[in-house]
Design an enzyme around this catalytic site. Structure first.
Site, PDB file in Angstrom:
ATOM      1  N   TYR A  18       0.835  -1.200   0.000  1.00 28.23           N
ATOM      2  CA  TYR A  18       0.000   0.000   0.000  1.00 28.23           C
ATOM      3  C   TYR A  18       0.874   1.257   0.000  1.00 28.23           C
ATOM      4  O   TYR A  18       0.649   2.184  -0.787  1.00 28.23           O
ATOM      5  CB  TYR A  18      -0.932  -0.009   1.215  1.00 28.23           C
ATOM      6  CG  TYR A  18      -2.005   1.039   1.170  1.00 28.23           C
ATOM      7  CD1 TYR A  18      -3.211   0.803   0.512  1.00 28.23           C
ATOM      8  CD2 TYR A  18      -1.828   2.277   1.780  1.00 28.23           C
ATOM      9  CE1 TYR A  18      -4.201   1.768   0.461  1.00 28.23           C
ATOM     10  CE2 TYR A  18      -2.815   3.249   1.744  1.00 28.23           C
ATOM     11  CZ  TYR A  18      -4.002   2.984   1.078  1.00 28.23           C
ATOM     12  OH  TYR A  18      -4.981   3.947   1.026  1.00 28.23           O
ATOM     13  N   HIS A  22       1.299   3.994  -3.212  1.00 27.26           N
ATOM     14  CA  HIS A  22       0.996   5.414  -3.032  1.00 27.26           C
ATOM     15  C   HIS A  22       2.239   6.289  -3.176  1.00 27.26           C
ATOM     16  O   HIS A  22       2.124   7.452  -3.560  1.00 27.26           O
ATOM     17  CB  HIS A  22       0.291   5.652  -1.690  1.00 27.26           C
ATOM     18  CG  HIS A  22      -1.152   5.314  -1.751  1.00 27.26           C
ATOM     19  ND1 HIS A  22      -1.621   4.017  -1.659  1.00 27.26           N
ATOM     20  CD2 HIS A  22      -2.241   6.099  -1.932  1.00 27.26           C
ATOM     21  CE1 HIS A  22      -2.938   4.021  -1.769  1.00 27.26           C
ATOM     22  NE2 HIS A  22      -3.349   5.269  -1.935  1.00 27.26           N
ATOM     23  N   TYR A  41      -4.611  15.464   1.004  1.00 31.35           N
ATOM     24  CA  TYR A  41      -5.153  14.112   1.126  1.00 31.35           C
ATOM     25  C   TYR A  41      -4.151  13.305   1.928  1.00 31.35           C
ATOM     26  O   TYR A  41      -3.027  13.092   1.496  1.00 31.35           O
ATOM     27  CB  TYR A  41      -5.342  13.526  -0.267  1.00 31.35           C
ATOM     28  CG  TYR A  41      -6.152  12.246  -0.367  1.00 31.35           C
ATOM     29  CD1 TYR A  41      -6.471  11.459   0.727  1.00 31.35           C
ATOM     30  CD2 TYR A  41      -6.590  11.817  -1.607  1.00 31.35           C
ATOM     31  CE1 TYR A  41      -7.201  10.298   0.598  1.00 31.35           C
ATOM     32  CE2 TYR A  41      -7.335  10.658  -1.756  1.00 31.35           C
ATOM     33  CZ  TYR A  41      -7.634   9.908  -0.654  1.00 31.35           C
ATOM     34  OH  TYR A  41      -8.370   8.745  -0.787  1.00 31.35           O
ATOM     35  N   TRP A  76      -7.202   2.902 -11.102  1.00 33.25           N
ATOM     36  CA  TRP A  76      -6.548   2.880  -9.791  1.00 33.25           C
ATOM     37  C   TRP A  76      -7.221   1.855  -8.887  1.00 33.25           C
ATOM     38  O   TRP A  76      -6.556   1.097  -8.188  1.00 33.25           O
ATOM     39  CB  TRP A  76      -6.549   4.274  -9.170  1.00 33.25           C
ATOM     40  CG  TRP A  76      -5.867   4.314  -7.837  1.00 33.25           C
ATOM     41  CD1 TRP A  76      -6.478   4.315  -6.611  1.00 33.25           C
ATOM     42  CD2 TRP A  76      -4.469   4.325  -7.580  1.00 33.25           C
ATOM     43  NE1 TRP A  76      -5.529   4.341  -5.601  1.00 33.25           N
ATOM     44  CE2 TRP A  76      -4.290   4.347  -6.176  1.00 33.25           C
ATOM     45  CE3 TRP A  76      -3.341   4.329  -8.394  1.00 33.25           C
ATOM     46  CZ2 TRP A  76      -3.028   4.372  -5.582  1.00 33.25           C
ATOM     47  CZ3 TRP A  76      -2.088   4.350  -7.793  1.00 33.25           C
ATOM     48  CH2 TRP A  76      -1.949   4.372  -6.409  1.00 33.25           C
ATOM     49  N   TRP A  77      -8.541   1.848  -8.877  1.00 30.52           N
ATOM     50  CA  TRP A  77      -9.272   0.871  -8.060  1.00 30.52           C
ATOM     51  C   TRP A  77      -8.881  -0.551  -8.441  1.00 30.52           C
ATOM     52  O   TRP A  77      -8.659  -1.386  -7.571  1.00 30.52           O
ATOM     53  CB  TRP A  77     -10.774   1.043  -8.233  1.00 30.52           C
ATOM     54  CG  TRP A  77     -11.359   2.267  -7.630  1.00 30.52           C
ATOM     55  CD1 TRP A  77     -10.772   3.151  -6.762  1.00 30.52           C
ATOM     56  CD2 TRP A  77     -12.678   2.754  -7.855  1.00 30.52           C
ATOM     57  NE1 TRP A  77     -11.654   4.154  -6.443  1.00 30.52           N
ATOM     58  CE2 TRP A  77     -12.827   3.938  -7.101  1.00 30.52           C
ATOM     59  CE3 TRP A  77     -13.743   2.311  -8.631  1.00 30.52           C
ATOM     60  CZ2 TRP A  77     -14.009   4.665  -7.095  1.00 30.52           C
ATOM     61  CZ3 TRP A  77     -14.919   3.041  -8.625  1.00 30.52           C
ATOM     62  CH2 TRP A  77     -15.040   4.209  -7.860  1.00 30.52           C
TER      63      TRP A  77
END
Length: 104
Positions: A18, A22, A41, A76-77
């Site tokens: 993860y 990112h 964000y 992205w999902w």
């Protein structure tokens, strides 16, 4: 400017994946978020529960959660679906959180 918060769930053992994904955030996704008013964000991980806490500062009425029909967001999902709890369309299971305190 509005502040939005929500939580998601990371699959067990996927912290490093993860973080890596990112850290290599796609430039076109970052540009899309900024173009749609997301100025900040942050995502935090509670390692005890694998819960992710996301916070956004957004100008306008929406946030990243309102970009579901965008092709870049869908890609992205799909890219993230193997390491997170997702819905049938691969969008992250996302639970909005109510702000109950703010100090300025």
């Amino acid at each position: 400017m509005q502040r939005l918060a929500f939580k998601m769930k990371l699959n067990k053992g996927q912290k490093e994946a993860y973080i890596q994904r990112h850290s290599d955030l796609w430039p076109e996704l970052k540009a899309l978020l900024k173009a749609n008013g997301v100025s900040e964000y942050s995502i935090f991980l509670d390692e005890e529960t694998n819960m992710l806490f996301a916070f956004q500062k957004v100008s306008g009425s929406g946030g990243s959660q309102d970009l579901a029909s965008n092709t870049i967001v869908k890609k992205w999902w799909d890219f993230m679906a193997d390491i997170m709890e997702v819905n049938p369309d691969n969008s992250p299971v996302s639970i909005p959180l109510e702000e109950v305190f703010f100090m300025e």
